[in-house]
Scaffold this motif. Structure first.
Motif, mmCIF file in Angstrom:
data_model
loop_
_atom_site.group_PDB
_atom_site.id
_atom_site.type_symbol
_atom_site.label_atom_id
_atom_site.label_comp_id
_atom_site.label_asym_id
_atom_site.label_seq_id
_atom_site.Cartn_x
_atom_site.Cartn_y
_atom_site.Cartn_z
ATOM 1 N N PHE A 13 -8.519 9.133 1.375
ATOM 2 C CA PHE A 13 -7.536 9.469 2.404
ATOM 3 C C PHE A 13 -6.404 8.448 2.440
ATOM 4 N N ASP A 14 -6.762 7.170 2.456
ATOM 5 C CA ASP A 14 -5.751 6.113 2.541
ATOM 6 C C ASP A 14 -4.838 6.113 1.331
ATOM 7 N N ARG A 15 -5.408 6.371 0.137
ATOM 8 C CA ARG A 15 -4.603 6.314 -1.074
ATOM 9 C C ARG A 15 -3.719 7.545 -1.240
ATOM 10 N N VAL A 16 -4.225 8.727 -0.924
ATOM 11 C CA VAL A 16 -3.472 9.957 -1.173
ATOM 12 C C VAL A 16 -2.562 10.320 -0.002
ATOM 13 N N TRP A 17 -3.066 10.187 1.219
ATOM 14 C CA TRP A 17 -2.284 10.581 2.395
ATOM 15 C C TRP A 17 -1.572 9.403 3.062
ATOM 16 N N GLY A 18 -2.099 8.191 2.872
ATOM 17 C CA GLY A 18 -1.500 7.015 3.484
ATOM 18 C C GLY A 18 -2.166 6.665 4.781
ATOM 19 N N PHE A 19 -2.356 5.349 4.994
ATOM 20 C CA PHE A 19 -3.092 4.890 6.169
ATOM 21 C C PHE A 19 -2.373 5.210 7.471
ATOM 22 N N ASP A 20 -1.062 5.499 7.412
ATOM 23 C CA ASP A 20 -0.323 5.829 8.622
ATOM 24 C C ASP A 20 -0.089 7.330 8.772
ATOM 25 N N GLU A 42 -2.116 14.389 -6.909
ATOM 26 C CA GLU A 42 -2.384 12.986 -6.615
ATOM 27 C C GLU A 42 -3.869 12.744 -6.347
ATOM 28 N N LEU A 43 -4.534 13.723 -5.741
ATOM 29 C CA LEU A 43 -5.975 13.619 -5.524
ATOM 30 C C LEU A 43 -6.716 13.593 -6.852
ATOM 31 N N LEU A 44 -6.377 14.511 -7.748
ATOM 32 C CA LEU A 44 -7.030 14.545 -9.057
ATOM 33 C C LEU A 44 -6.714 13.284 -9.851
ATOM 34 N N GLU A 45 -5.488 12.818 -9.759
ATOM 35 C CA GLU A 45 -5.082 11.593 -10.458
ATOM 36 C C GLU A 45 -5.937 10.405 -10.004
ATOM 37 N N TYR A 46 -6.127 10.286 -8.691
ATOM 38 C CA TYR A 46 -6.910 9.169 -8.154
ATOM 39 C C TYR A 46 -8.370 9.272 -8.586
ATOM 40 N N LEU A 47 -8.916 10.483 -8.603
ATOM 41 C CA LEU A 47 -10.293 10.676 -9.056
ATOM 42 C C LEU A 47 -10.434 10.287 -10.528
ATOM 43 N N ILE A 48 -9.474 10.699 -11.347
ATOM 44 C CA ILE A 48 -9.551 10.392 -12.779
ATOM 45 C C ILE A 48 -9.382 8.898 -13.033
ATOM 46 N N ASP A 101 -0.573 11.155 9.986
ATOM 47 C CA ASP A 101 -0.957 11.665 11.295
ATOM 48 C C ASP A 101 -2.056 12.719 11.221
ATOM 49 N N THR A 102 -2.594 12.969 10.022
ATOM 50 C CA THR A 102 -3.753 13.846 9.889
ATOM 51 C C THR A 102 -5.019 12.998 9.915
ATOM 52 N N THR A 103 -6.193 13.587 9.648
ATOM 53 C CA THR A 103 -7.452 12.845 9.712
ATOM 54 C C THR A 103 -8.174 12.897 8.381
ATOM 55 N N VAL A 104 -9.196 12.061 8.249
ATOM 56 C CA VAL A 104 -9.935 11.965 6.994
ATOM 57 C C VAL A 104 -10.639 13.271 6.637
ATOM 58 N N ALA A 105 -10.817 14.167 7.593
ATOM 59 C CA ALA A 105 -11.461 15.454 7.320
ATOM 60 C C ALA A 105 -10.670 16.288 6.315
ATOM 61 N N ILE A 106 -9.375 16.001 6.170
ATOM 62 C CA ILE A 106 -8.543 16.748 5.240
ATOM 63 C C ILE A 106 -9.006 16.556 3.796
ATOM 64 N N VAL A 107 -9.683 15.450 3.510
ATOM 65 C CA VAL A 107 -10.151 15.172 2.146
ATOM 66 C C VAL A 107 -11.085 16.276 1.672
ATOM 67 N N LEU A 167 0.822 -1.208 0.000
ATOM 68 C CA LEU A 167 0.000 0.000 0.000
ATOM 69 C C LEU A 167 0.855 1.256 0.000
ATOM 70 N N ARG A 168 1.972 1.230 0.729
ATOM 71 C CA ARG A 168 2.867 2.389 0.720
ATOM 72 C C ARG A 168 3.454 2.609 -0.665
ATOM 73 N N ARG A 169 3.876 1.517 -1.303
ATOM 74 C CA ARG A 169 4.449 1.664 -2.646
ATOM 75 C C ARG A 169 3.423 2.233 -3.593
ATOM 76 N N THR A 170 2.190 1.742 -3.504
ATOM 77 C CA THR A 170 1.150 2.197 -4.412
ATOM 78 C C THR A 170 0.792 3.649 -4.158
ATOM 79 N N SER A 171 0.704 4.040 -2.886
ATOM 80 C CA SER A 171 0.327 5.415 -2.570
ATOM 81 C C SER A 171 1.396 6.403 -3.003
ATOM 82 N N ASN A 172 2.653 5.948 -3.096
ATOM 83 C CA ASN A 172 3.738 6.841 -3.502
ATOM 84 C C ASN A 172 3.984 6.837 -5.007
ATOM 85 N N MET A 173 3.313 5.936 -5.718
ATOM 86 C CA MET A 173 3.528 5.835 -7.156
ATOM 87 C C MET A 173 2.533 6.708 -7.913
#
Length: 225
Positions: A175-182, A156-162, A184-190, A115-121
């Motif tokens: 949130f998990d895909r763009v910011w990463g499940f680890d 990265e947000l626009l990329e994931y939406l597209i 330290d922010t919260t899902v409200a940032i989306v 998941l980390r590799r994917t979120s950074n790619m």
């Protein structure tokens, strides 16, 4: 995060589900045809895929997914431990390979690593949605031919939406895909970043394509007249 386990050994399947359901929303399949159908119809953050399955083997499933441009990370979980099988699984588009039997800690660590590799790619080729073009190599964007300045996170947000246009994405998936499940922010940032992204696209009218799905998340699609 949403995870699909594909395993025909029901006892092992239930055991794996118990291992992971404290961290993931888990769905399961016990044969290849069911697995392919679910993977084509739903958005998963990762798929745990056995190789030897009834109806359709895991290698064939992965080939079909990649042919359909479904790039969900796939972690093979199998008793087939030959070098030839490992190489084949990776060469056709698998992300990792873990051999049975395994410990819970190792399985979770490999899932997190994938998941980390994917979120950074980010993709290196051009990604298009109507008049929006994303140039993955340089992280640049043009809208109707005009350069638009985005931050890396906005990109990265626009990329994931597209990549998932026409499909509903939950706030948690984004949130998990763009910011990463680890993170330290919260899902409200989306919601904050969706607002800023819409502002960047507003001069071209594409802000209306990022639509709220009440109580769930967002979907990128043409608005109805």
């Amino acid at each position: 995060m949403k995870l699909l386990i594909v395993e025909d050994n029901v006892s092992l399947l239930e055991s794996m589900k118990r291992m992971l359901e404290d961290e993931f929303e888990v769905e399961t399949a016990t044969d290849g045809e069911e697995a392919l159908f679910l993977a084509q119809q739903n958005i998963y953050d990762i798929i745990l895929l056995d190789v030897m399955l009834p109806e359709m083997d895991g290698f064939t499933i992965l080939k079909e997914l990649r042919k359909d441009q479904i790039m969900t990370p796939v972690l093979f979980v199998t008793a087939k431990d030959s070098l030839e099988d490992r190489v084949k699984g990776l060469e056709i588009g698998g992300d990792d390979y873990i051999v049975k039997p395994f410990q819970t800690a190792e399985l979770k660590a490999r899932i997190r690593a994938s998941l980390r590799r994917t979120s950074n790619m980010t993709i290196e080729h051009t990604l298009r949605y109507h008049g929006i073009e994303l140039f993955g190599k340089d992280k640049e964007i043009k809208v109707d031919g005009h350069p638009v300045k985005l931050t890396i996170t906005q990109y990265e947000l626009l990329e994931y939406l597209i990549q998932n246009s026409g499909n509903i994405l939950t706030r948690e998936q984004i949130f998990d895909r763009v910011w990463g499940f680890d993170s330290d922010t919260t899902v409200a940032i989306v919601e904050v970043y969706i607002h800023h992204l819409r502002k960047k696209l507003e001069p071209y009218g594409y802000h209306k394509d990022i639509q709220n799905v009440r109580g769930i998340g967002y979907i990128l699609k043409e608005p109805k007249e």
